[in-house]
Design an enzyme around this catalytic site. Structure first.
Site, PDB file in Angstrom:
ATOM      1  N   ASN A  92      57.747  38.130  17.322  1.00  0.00           N
ATOM      2  CA  ASN A  92      58.055  36.598  17.918  1.00  0.00           C
ATOM      3  C   ASN A  92      58.329  35.004  17.740  1.00  0.00           C
ATOM      4  O   ASN A  92      59.570  34.209  17.853  1.00  0.00           O
ATOM      5  CB  ASN A  92      56.833  36.927  19.221  1.00  0.00           C
ATOM      6  CG  ASN A  92      56.841  37.874  19.739  1.00  0.00           C
ATOM      7  OD1 ASN A  92      58.098  38.301  20.708  1.00  0.00           O
ATOM      8  ND2 ASN A  92      55.491  38.344  20.266  1.00  0.00           N
ATOM      9  N   ARG A  96      64.473  40.653  26.170  1.00  0.00           N
ATOM     10  CA  ARG A  96      64.255  40.459  25.064  1.00  0.00           C
ATOM     11  C   ARG A  96      62.468  40.447  25.649  1.00  0.00           C
ATOM     12  O   ARG A  96      61.679  41.293  25.192  1.00  0.00           O
ATOM     13  CB  ARG A  96      64.675  40.016  24.076  1.00  0.00           C
ATOM     14  CG  ARG A  96      63.957  40.579  23.019  1.00  0.00           C
ATOM     15  CD  ARG A  96      64.185  39.338  21.797  1.00  0.00           C
ATOM     16  NE  ARG A  96      63.992  40.169  20.113  1.00  0.00           N
ATOM     17  CZ  ARG A  96      63.085  39.038  19.236  1.00  0.00           C
ATOM     18  NH1 ARG A  96      63.902  37.924  19.839  1.00  0.00           N
ATOM     19  NH2 ARG A  96      62.193  39.635  18.330  1.00  0.00           N
ATOM     20  N   ASP A  98      76.487  41.371  19.509  1.00  0.00           N
ATOM     21  CA  ASP A  98      77.681  41.711  20.105  1.00  0.00           C
ATOM     22  C   ASP A  98      78.809  41.423  19.647  1.00  0.00           C
ATOM     23  O   ASP A  98      79.014  40.336  20.650  1.00  0.00           O
ATOM     24  CB  ASP A  98      77.507  42.800  21.619  1.00  0.00           C
ATOM     25  CG  ASP A  98      79.175  43.499  22.018  1.00  0.00           C
ATOM     26  OD1 ASP A  98      79.923  43.551  21.238  1.00  0.00           O
ATOM     27  OD2 ASP A  98      79.037  43.722  23.240  1.00  0.00           O
ATOM     28  N   HIS A 106      59.077  42.575  24.621  1.00  0.00           N
ATOM     29  CA  HIS A 106      58.216  42.283  23.653  1.00  0.00           C
ATOM     30  C   HIS A 106      56.684  42.063  24.660  1.00  0.00           C
ATOM     31  O   HIS A 106      55.857  42.513  24.482  1.00  0.00           O
ATOM     32  CB  HIS A 106      58.135  41.286  23.166  1.00  0.00           C
ATOM     33  CG  HIS A 106      59.440  41.266  22.399  1.00  0.00           C
ATOM     34  ND1 HIS A 106      59.371  40.913  20.833  1.00  0.00           N
ATOM     35  CD2 HIS A 106      60.645  42.027  21.790  1.00  0.00           C
ATOM     36  CE1 HIS A 106      60.772  40.981  19.815  1.00  0.00           C
ATOM     37  NE2 HIS A 106      61.368  41.969  20.246  1.00  0.00           N
ATOM     38  N   PRO A 156      59.049  47.513  17.504  1.00  0.00           N
ATOM     39  CA  PRO A 156      60.018  48.170  16.276  1.00  0.00           C
ATOM     40  C   PRO A 156      60.523  47.099  15.056  1.00  0.00           C
ATOM     41  O   PRO A 156      60.659  46.103  15.695  1.00  0.00           O
ATOM     42  CB  PRO A 156      60.824  49.150  16.661  1.00  0.00           C
ATOM     43  CG  PRO A 156      60.933  48.977  18.239  1.00  0.00           C
ATOM     44  CD  PRO A 156      59.949  47.845  18.485  1.00  0.00           C
ATOM     45  N   GLY A 170      50.807  47.347  27.730  1.00  0.00           N
ATOM     46  CA  GLY A 170      51.828  47.690  28.871  1.00  0.00           C
ATOM     47  C   GLY A 170      52.319  45.672  29.396  1.00  0.00           C
ATOM     48  O   GLY A 170      52.104  44.856  28.707  1.00  0.00           O
ATOM     49  N   ASP A 209      78.143  45.291  28.650  1.00  0.00           N
ATOM     50  CA  ASP A 209      78.671  46.168  28.559  1.00  0.00           C
ATOM     51  C   ASP A 209      78.556  46.798  27.575  1.00  0.00           C
ATOM     52  O   ASP A 209      77.464  47.017  27.474  1.00  0.00           O
ATOM     53  CB  ASP A 209      80.214  45.578  28.652  1.00  0.00           C
ATOM     54  CG  ASP A 209      80.553  44.510  27.826  1.00  0.00           C
ATOM     55  OD1 ASP A 209      80.093  44.823  26.681  1.00  0.00           O
ATOM     56  OD2 ASP A 209      81.367  44.132  26.758  1.00  0.00           O
ATOM     57  N   THR A 239      81.302  40.673  22.051  1.00  0.00           N
ATOM     58  CA  THR A 239      81.661  40.242  24.036  1.00  0.00           C
ATOM     59  C   THR A 239      80.110  39.909  24.098  1.00  0.00           C
ATOM     60  O   THR A 239      79.361  40.676  24.810  1.00  0.00           O
ATOM     61  CB  THR A 239      82.008  41.248  25.160  1.00  0.00           C
ATOM     62  OG1 THR A 239      81.219  42.436  25.223  1.00  0.00           O
ATOM     63  CG2 THR A 239      83.485  41.379  25.612  1.00  0.00           C
ATOM     64  N   HIS A 263      71.361  45.011  22.960  1.00  0.00           N
ATOM     65  CA  HIS A 263      72.163  44.199  22.341  1.00  0.00           C
ATOM     66  C   HIS A 263      73.453  44.085  22.549  1.00  0.00           C
ATOM     67  O   HIS A 263      73.993  43.232  21.463  1.00  0.00           O
ATOM     68  CB  HIS A 263      72.067  44.548  21.162  1.00  0.00           C
ATOM     69  CG  HIS A 263      70.373  44.454  19.955  1.00  0.00           C
ATOM     70  ND1 HIS A 263      69.738  45.705  19.488  1.00  0.00           N
ATOM     71  CD2 HIS A 263      69.357  44.150  21.328  1.00  0.00           C
ATOM     72  CE1 HIS A 263      68.779  45.549  18.948  1.00  0.00           C
ATOM     73  NE2 HIS A 263      68.246  44.218  20.542  1.00  0.00           N
TER      74      HIS A 263
END
Ligand code: HEM
Ligand SMILES: [Ca+2]
Ligand SMILES: [Ca+2]
Length: 313
Positions: free
Chosen positions: A78, A46, A229, A50, A147, A56, A237, A232, A177
């Site tokens: 953040n 992440r 998730d 970010h 976002p 950039g 995955d 898992t 995610h």
């Protein structure tokens, strides 16, 4: 000469002569961190995202407040959320011992993101290198360009397009995610008052919603953590996409990929069915994201310590 990058583009062999052990050093420290904290790969992945979405991929996210800098660490996306900064600093320290003032903090973030994906079971790719580090940060950029979890599908897509990324990149990269955590405050609205009418988000499985409400009450518990998730949480995955199809995406920004746009919905279905297709696209989209406006040549600097610029003018 190649030492300063060739005309502004990145390439995987950038440190082959100047710091041949660079990639191995990053990988070793990421592996060690994962063994101690299974969430760390998610946090590192992440950080790269970010970073790249604000001015950039220039390590702007790593800078602390100082006389000249208003840190991005305080931005809405953040604050109380971004983590892994100490680990990046540990990697930087090891690289400074091995080859001083050579490997940029921005490249460390890109390599750590790839290694984090691999160590949790995801795809690998060659990371184009040669980014240099910014001498400034943008708090407003961090607030505006990343976002938010309650943004509409269209707003999220627009924010990706602003970075030169498309719908395919949006869907595949959201697959990040499949690992990591979210705080209650990032999805509470869905549980109680999605559209301002006092009703939960009906595109959230109602049994799953009732489970979430127990640890994410109407008020309080803002920082309580949930798996993005649930199936898992530590494995990279395609379960994230399977969750979306059964209306068990945790964030509104996750579920809208399945409910608000036909093309996006088809991609979610494809990745839920075909993990290989997801992995292949994810690797491509990560390289694309890693190419957002890098500083090359004589622009920027190679920071000695990632949380501050080398000289304050
Ligand atoms: C598409 C728009 C996206 C939105 C709205 C979004 C939003 C969020 C939110 C709200 C969280 C939880 C933060 C918290 O509550 O502390 C989160 C976590 C996370 N995001 Fe995203 N995200 C998006 C895309 C991405 C992308 C493109 C990546 C990587 C390429 C990514 C990687 C992650 C990871 C790995 C975590 C877990 C971090 C951890 O456990 O420390 N996200 N995201
Ligand atoms: Ca940046
Ligand atoms: Ca997973």
């Amino acid at each position: 000469s190649k030492a300063y990058g060739s005309g502004g583009y990145l390439f995987p062999q950038f440190y082959d002569h100047s710091c041949p052990k660079a990639q191995e050093i990053v990988q070793t420290i990421v592996a060690k961190a994962f063994a101690q904290d299974p969430r760390m790969p998610a946090s590192l992945l992440r950080l790269h995202f970010h970073d790249c979405f604000v001015k950039g991929c220039d390590a702007s996210i790593l800078l602390d407040n100082s006389g000249t800098i208003i840190s991005e660490k305080r931005s809405n996306p953040n604050r109380n959320s971004a983590r892994g900064f100490e680990l990046i600093e540990e990697i930087k320290h090891a690289l400074e011992q091995e080859c001083p003032e050579t490997v940029s903090c921005a490249d460390i973030l890109a390599l750590a993101a790839r290694d984090s994906t691999v160590i949790t079971g995801g795809p690998s790719w060659d990371v184009p290198l040669g980014r240099r580090d910014a001498r400034g940060a943008s708090l407003s950029g961090s607030n505006n360009d990343i976002p938010a979890p309650n943004n509409t599908f269209q707003t999220i897509l627009t924010k990706f397009k602003r970075q030169g990324l498309n719908l395919v990149d949006l869907v595949s990269l959201s697959g990040s995610h499949t690992i990591g955590n979210s705080r209650c405050t990032s999805f509470r609205q869905r549980l109680y008052n999605q559209s301002g009418n006092g009703k939960p988000d009906l595109t959230l499985n109602q049994y799953y919603a009732s489970m979430l409400r127990k640890q994410c009450p109407r008020s309080g518990g803002d920082q309580n953590l949930f798996f993005l998730d649930f199936a898992t949480p530590f494995k990279f995955d395609n379960h994230y996409f399977k969750n979306l199809i059964t209306y068990k995406g945790l964030l509104s920004s996750d579920e809208v990929l399945f409910t608000k746009n036909k093309d996006s919905r088809e991609l979610v279905k494809l990745y839920a069915e075909n993990q290989e297709a997801f992995f292949e696209q994810f690797a491509k989209s990560m390289v694309k994201m890693g190419n957002i406006s890098p500083l090359t040549g004589a622009r920027g600097e190679i920071r000695r310590i990632c949380r501050r610029v080398n000289h304050v003018y």
